[in-house]
Design a protein around this motif. Structure first.
Motif, PDB file in Angstrom:
ATOM      1  N   LEU A  11       0.837  -1.212   0.000  1.00  0.00           N
ATOM      2  CA  LEU A  11       0.000   0.000   0.000  1.00  0.00           C
ATOM      3  C   LEU A  11       0.863   1.249   0.000  1.00  0.00           C
ATOM      4  O   LEU A  11       0.583   2.230  -0.697  1.00  0.00           O
ATOM      5  CB  LEU A  11      -0.926   0.001   1.219  1.00  0.00           C
ATOM      6  N   PRO A  57       7.742  10.413  11.342  1.00  0.00           N
ATOM      7  CA  PRO A  57       8.089   9.148  11.979  1.00  0.00           C
ATOM      8  C   PRO A  57       7.187   7.960  11.624  1.00  0.00           C
ATOM      9  O   PRO A  57       7.538   6.814  11.875  1.00  0.00           O
ATOM     10  CB  PRO A  57       7.933   9.460  13.462  1.00  0.00           C
ATOM     11  N   GLY A  58       6.026   8.225  11.023  1.00  0.00           N
ATOM     12  CA  GLY A  58       5.072   7.149  10.762  1.00  0.00           C
ATOM     13  C   GLY A  58       4.981   6.776   9.295  1.00  0.00           C
ATOM     14  O   GLY A  58       5.913   7.005   8.503  1.00  0.00           O
ATOM     15  N   ASN A  59       3.834   6.237   8.929  1.00  0.00           N
ATOM     16  CA  ASN A  59       3.654   5.759   7.546  1.00  0.00           C
ATOM     17  C   ASN A  59       3.554   6.898   6.537  1.00  0.00           C
ATOM     18  O   ASN A  59       3.884   6.724   5.367  1.00  0.00           O
ATOM     19  CB  ASN A  59       2.415   4.873   7.471  1.00  0.00           C
ATOM     20  N   ASP A  63       5.518   7.084   2.998  1.00  0.00           N
ATOM     21  CA  ASP A  63       5.037   7.485   1.668  1.00  0.00           C
ATOM     22  C   ASP A  63       6.038   8.459   1.029  1.00  0.00           C
ATOM     23  O   ASP A  63       6.305   8.407  -0.178  1.00  0.00           O
ATOM     24  CB  ASP A  63       3.672   8.189   1.754  1.00  0.00           C
ATOM     25  N   GLY A 147       0.281  12.318   8.753  1.00  0.00           N
ATOM     26  CA  GLY A 147      -0.936  12.057   7.997  1.00  0.00           C
ATOM     27  C   GLY A 147      -2.114  12.022   8.947  1.00  0.00           C
ATOM     28  O   GLY A 147      -2.238  12.873   9.834  1.00  0.00           O
ATOM     29  N   ARG A 151      -1.908  13.806  16.307  1.00  0.00           N
ATOM     30  CA  ARG A 151      -2.764  14.026  17.474  1.00  0.00           C
ATOM     31  C   ARG A 151      -2.237  15.176  18.320  1.00  0.00           C
ATOM     32  O   ARG A 151      -1.054  15.502  18.261  1.00  0.00           O
ATOM     33  CB  ARG A 151      -2.789  12.764  18.366  1.00  0.00           C
ATOM     34  N   PRO A 155       2.372  20.109  16.983  1.00  0.00           N
ATOM     35  CA  PRO A 155       3.438  19.140  16.703  1.00  0.00           C
ATOM     36  C   PRO A 155       4.581  19.307  17.707  1.00  0.00           C
ATOM     37  O   PRO A 155       4.934  20.434  18.059  1.00  0.00           O
ATOM     38  CB  PRO A 155       3.916  19.525  15.293  1.00  0.00           C
ATOM     39  N   TYR A 159       9.553  18.149  14.818  1.00  0.00           N
ATOM     40  CA  TYR A 159       8.648  18.343  13.669  1.00  0.00           C
ATOM     41  C   TYR A 159       8.076  19.754  13.584  1.00  0.00           C
ATOM     42  O   TYR A 159       7.802  20.240  12.491  1.00  0.00           O
ATOM     43  CB  TYR A 159       7.556  17.271  13.692  1.00  0.00           C
ATOM     44  N   ASP A 181      -1.629  13.344   1.931  1.00  0.00           N
ATOM     45  CA  ASP A 181      -2.826  12.864   2.631  1.00  0.00           C
ATOM     46  C   ASP A 181      -3.468  13.907   3.554  1.00  0.00           C
ATOM     47  O   ASP A 181      -4.669  14.152   3.455  1.00  0.00           O
ATOM     48  CB  ASP A 181      -2.530  11.578   3.416  1.00  0.00           C
ATOM     49  N   THR A 211      -6.378   7.279  -1.211  1.00  0.00           N
ATOM     50  CA  THR A 211      -7.610   6.495  -1.293  1.00  0.00           C
ATOM     51  C   THR A 211      -8.842   7.398  -1.419  1.00  0.00           C
ATOM     52  O   THR A 211      -9.618   7.237  -2.338  1.00  0.00           O
ATOM     53  CB  THR A 211      -7.789   5.521  -0.110  1.00  0.00           C
ATOM     54  N   PHE A 230      -5.695   1.137  -5.412  1.00  0.00           N
ATOM     55  CA  PHE A 230      -5.424  -0.263  -5.079  1.00  0.00           C
ATOM     56  C   PHE A 230      -6.612  -1.037  -4.543  1.00  0.00           C
ATOM     57  O   PHE A 230      -6.493  -2.209  -4.207  1.00  0.00           O
ATOM     58  CB  PHE A 230      -4.245  -0.388  -4.099  1.00  0.00           C
ATOM     59  N   PHE A 321      -2.294  -0.163  11.140  1.00  0.00           N
ATOM     60  CA  PHE A 321      -1.781   0.973  11.886  1.00  0.00           C
ATOM     61  C   PHE A 321      -2.133   0.903  13.379  1.00  0.00           C
ATOM     62  O   PHE A 321      -1.864   1.834  14.117  1.00  0.00           O
ATOM     63  CB  PHE A 321      -2.346   2.290  11.328  1.00  0.00           C
TER      64      PHE A 321
HETATM   65  N1  LIG Z   1      -4.881   5.333   3.160  1.00  0.00           N
HETATM   66  C1  LIG Z   1      -3.945   4.818   2.395  1.00  0.00           C
HETATM   67  O1  LIG Z   1      -4.227   4.527   1.318  1.00  0.00           O
HETATM   68  C2  LIG Z   1      -2.569   4.661   2.884  1.00  0.00           C
HETATM   69  C3  LIG Z   1      -2.056   5.540   3.778  1.00  0.00           C
HETATM   70  N2  LIG Z   1      -0.807   5.491   4.237  1.00  0.00           N
HETATM   71  C4  LIG Z   1      -0.231   6.621   4.918  1.00  0.00           C
HETATM   72  O2  LIG Z   1      -0.207   6.371   6.284  1.00  0.00           O
HETATM   73  C5  LIG Z   1      -0.587   7.554   6.970  1.00  0.00           C
HETATM   74  C6  LIG Z   1      -0.975   7.246   8.359  1.00  0.00           C
HETATM   75  O3  LIG Z   1       0.153   6.659   8.942  1.00  0.00           O
HETATM   76  P1  LIG Z   1       0.349   6.490  10.525  1.00  0.00           P
HETATM   77  O4  LIG Z   1       1.626   5.787  10.734  1.00  0.00           O
HETATM   78  O5  LIG Z   1      -0.875   5.916  11.116  1.00  0.00           O
HETATM   79  O6  LIG Z   1       0.449   7.953  11.068  1.00  0.00           O
HETATM   80  P2  LIG Z   1       1.180   9.285  10.675  1.00  0.00           P
HETATM   81  O7  LIG Z   1       2.256   9.022   9.699  1.00  0.00           O
HETATM   82  O8  LIG Z   1       0.126  10.245  10.329  1.00  0.00           O
HETATM   83  O9  LIG Z   1       1.813   9.776  12.051  1.00  0.00           O
HETATM   84  C7  LIG Z   1       2.082   8.915  13.157  1.00  0.00           C
HETATM   85  C8  LIG Z   1       3.324   9.393  13.866  1.00  0.00           C
HETATM   86  O10 LIG Z   1       3.167  10.770  14.203  1.00  0.00           O
HETATM   87  C9  LIG Z   1       3.490  10.941  15.565  1.00  0.00           C
HETATM   88  N3  LIG Z   1       2.704  12.048  16.092  1.00  0.00           N
HETATM   89  C10 LIG Z   1       1.374  12.162  16.175  1.00  0.00           C
HETATM   90  N4  LIG Z   1       1.014  13.349  16.697  1.00  0.00           N
HETATM   91  C11 LIG Z   1       2.171  14.009  16.967  1.00  0.00           C
HETATM   92  C12 LIG Z   1       2.479  15.291  17.523  1.00  0.00           C
HETATM   93  N5  LIG Z   1       1.519  16.120  17.970  1.00  0.00           N
HETATM   94  N6  LIG Z   1       3.778  15.662  17.620  1.00  0.00           N
HETATM   95  C13 LIG Z   1       4.778  14.824  17.232  1.00  0.00           C
HETATM   96  N7  LIG Z   1       4.563  13.585  16.721  1.00  0.00           N
HETATM   97  C14 LIG Z   1       3.266  13.183  16.590  1.00  0.00           C
HETATM   98  C15 LIG Z   1       3.167   9.637  16.222  1.00  0.00           C
HETATM   99  O11 LIG Z   1       3.941   9.512  17.377  1.00  0.00           O
HETATM  100  P3  LIG Z   1       3.197   9.130  18.773  1.00  0.00           P
HETATM  101  O12 LIG Z   1       4.325   8.988  19.728  1.00  0.00           O
HETATM  102  O13 LIG Z   1       2.325  10.298  19.088  1.00  0.00           O
HETATM  103  O14 LIG Z   1       2.422   7.895  18.504  1.00  0.00           O
HETATM  104  C16 LIG Z   1       3.577   8.635  15.138  1.00  0.00           C
HETATM  105  O15 LIG Z   1       4.954   8.376  15.217  1.00  0.00           O
HETATM  106  C17 LIG Z   1      -1.654   8.116   6.088  1.00  0.00           C
HETATM  107  O16 LIG Z   1      -1.961   9.465   6.369  1.00  0.00           O
HETATM  108  C18 LIG Z   1      -1.017   7.916   4.722  1.00  0.00           C
HETATM  109  O17 LIG Z   1      -0.112   8.946   4.427  1.00  0.00           O
HETATM  110  C19 LIG Z   1       0.037   4.289   4.113  1.00  0.00           C
HETATM  111  O18 LIG Z   1       1.245   4.565   3.503  1.00  0.00           O
HETATM  112  C20 LIG Z   1      -0.660   3.147   3.357  1.00  0.00           C
HETATM  113  C21 LIG Z   1      -1.698   3.547   2.368  1.00  0.00           C
END
Ligand SMILES: NC(=O)C1=CN([C@@H]2O[C@H](COP(=O)(O)OP(=O)(O)OC[C@H]3O[C@@H](n4cnc5c(N)ncnc54)[C@H](OP(=O)(O)O)[C@@H]3O)[C@@H](O)[C@H]2O)[C@H](O)CC1
Length: 329
Positions: A11, A57-59, A63, A147, A151, A155, A159, A181, A211, A230, A321
């Motif tokens: 994905l 840091p996340g997905n 991307d 994305g 939360r 930030p 970030y 996204d 999506t 997809f 996720f």
């Molecule tokens: N829908 C699709 O088709 C696909 C979407 N994809 C992409 O995946 C993201 C969502 O990914 P996910 O890993 O769930 O989350 P994010 O990348 O948005 O962010 C999570 C990380 O961010 C940190 N975070 C959250 N809030 C804060 C903040 N206030 N300050 C700092 N950091 C923050 C979080 O850390 P935590 O410690 O808070 O948990 C996470 O590390 C979607 O939007 C698409 O872009 C996939 O690629 C698949 C297909």
């Protein structure tokens, strides 16, 4: 709903490819590509277009890493900023794949060129500060920091600084800012203005929704692409989900949301999709009891696309996720 059998890696690869395609469309003028296939050609007309991809840091950050690699294959010059590297195997591999095609990985967003010293391109070096030392202007900056799982009220570092620096590049250098996204720091279920009120001053020129557009997209006013082609037809049929009709081999489709009206320019099916998406937005407005004055909205038979799509998303999110999104308010 049974799993359609996609891995997160698959994905993400398709999501990142969509992002790269939209970025290419936005910044490369036909006939002035300035790059060759698979990054091999140096380009005959002008310099290569430069892309800076800022990855979180996340997905969403994943991307961005995927998109960077595809942009190099499309003939662009890409640089990645990845402040905190994930130790997950897939992300380690994505970084390695970027490095293998010659993409520099920085820790911090370089200063906007108008505020830093300018050096010759071949003087390139990256240093600990994250400044690429070239003081150069990027044609496009890709915001892949957060994305839909962002939360909290603001930030956290590093970030917050990265987001501010991206805005700076847009303001001072005129770089085109493309968000993946969800614009980083925006509430996925809110409106862009909320982010500004919370001190997040990031306003992208372009949005690539993956999506389907999320709720906040209603208030987005820039160019808007939908990507992530997809969803298996059988699954879409089973749940009556009518996805956009992407043109030919395209991974993205440009849509327009203007005064609550959604339109796109890719055939009848896509118009149906636009109308369904409009109804989805309407439904959300009704659920939230927000009064809106929607003029000239085309109402068609809606087969509860929104609920089905939400159900699909929730399943995918739980699967890939975790339940972060549903447990927080
Ligand atoms: N829908 C699709 O088709 C696909 C979407 N994809 C992409 O995946 C993201 C969502 O990914 P996910 O890993 O769930 O989350 P994010 O990348 O948005 O962010 C999570 C990380 O961010 C940190 N975070 C959250 N809030 C804060 C903040 N206030 N300050 C700092 N950091 C923050 C979080 O850390 P935590 O410690 O808070 O948990 C996470 O590390 C979607 O939007 C698409 O872009 C996939 O690629 C698949 C297909």
């Amino acid at each position: 709903m049974s799993s359609p059998g996609f891995s997160l890696e698959q994905l993400m690869e398709l999501a990142g490819l969509s992002v790269a395609e939209a970025v290419y469309d936005v910044i490369v003028v036909p006939g002035e590509e300035g790059g060759g296939k698979d990054g091999g050609g140096g380009g005959t007309k002008g310099r290569k277009k430069r892309a800076l991809l800022v990855c979180g840091p996340g997905n969403n950050g994943g991307d961005g890493l995927v998109a960077a690699r595809h942009l190099v294959h499309f003939g662009l010059d890409a640089t990645v900023v990845y402040p905190v590297r994930s130790t997950k195997t897939h992300f380690v591999n994505l970084v390695r794949q970027c490095e293998d095609v010659g993409i520099p990985i920085l820790e911090r967003v370089p200063a906007a060129s108008s505020t830093s010293h300018a050096c010759a391109d071949d003087d390139y070096h990256d240093d600990e500060s994250g400044d690429d030392g070239r003081g150069r202007r990027y044609d496009v900056v890709v915001d892949a920091v957060f994305g839909f799982s962002f939360r909290g009220s603001a930030p956290r570092e590093p970030y917050a600084s990265a987001i501010a620096a991206m805005s700076d590049m847009r303001e001072k250098d005129g770089s085109v800012l493309v968000s993946v996204d969800v614009p980083s720091g925006w509430d996925v279920d809110g409106a862009g203005g909320d982010a500004t009120a919370r001190g997040v001053d990031l306003v992208p020129d372009v949005l690539v929704s993956l999506t389907a557009p999320k709720v906040f997209a209603r208030s987005f006013r820039g160019r808007h692409f939908v990507g992530g082609r997809f969803l298996p037809p059988a699954l879409a049929e089973k749940y009556g989900i009518r996805m956009p009709q992407y043109p030919d081999t395209r991974q993205t489709m440009e849509v327009e949301i203007d005064d609550g009206k959604v339109t796109c320019d890719a055939g009848v099916d896509s118009e149906d999709w636009a109308a369904q998406y409009q109804a989805y937005l309407d439904e959300i407005e009704v659920e939230k009891k927000i009064e809106v004055d929607l003029k000239d909205v085309r109402h068609v038979k809606v087969e509860d696309w929104s609920l089905q799509y939400a159900q699909y998303c929730e399943e995918k999110e739980r699967e890939f996720f975790g339940s972060r999104k549903t447990t927080e308010g």
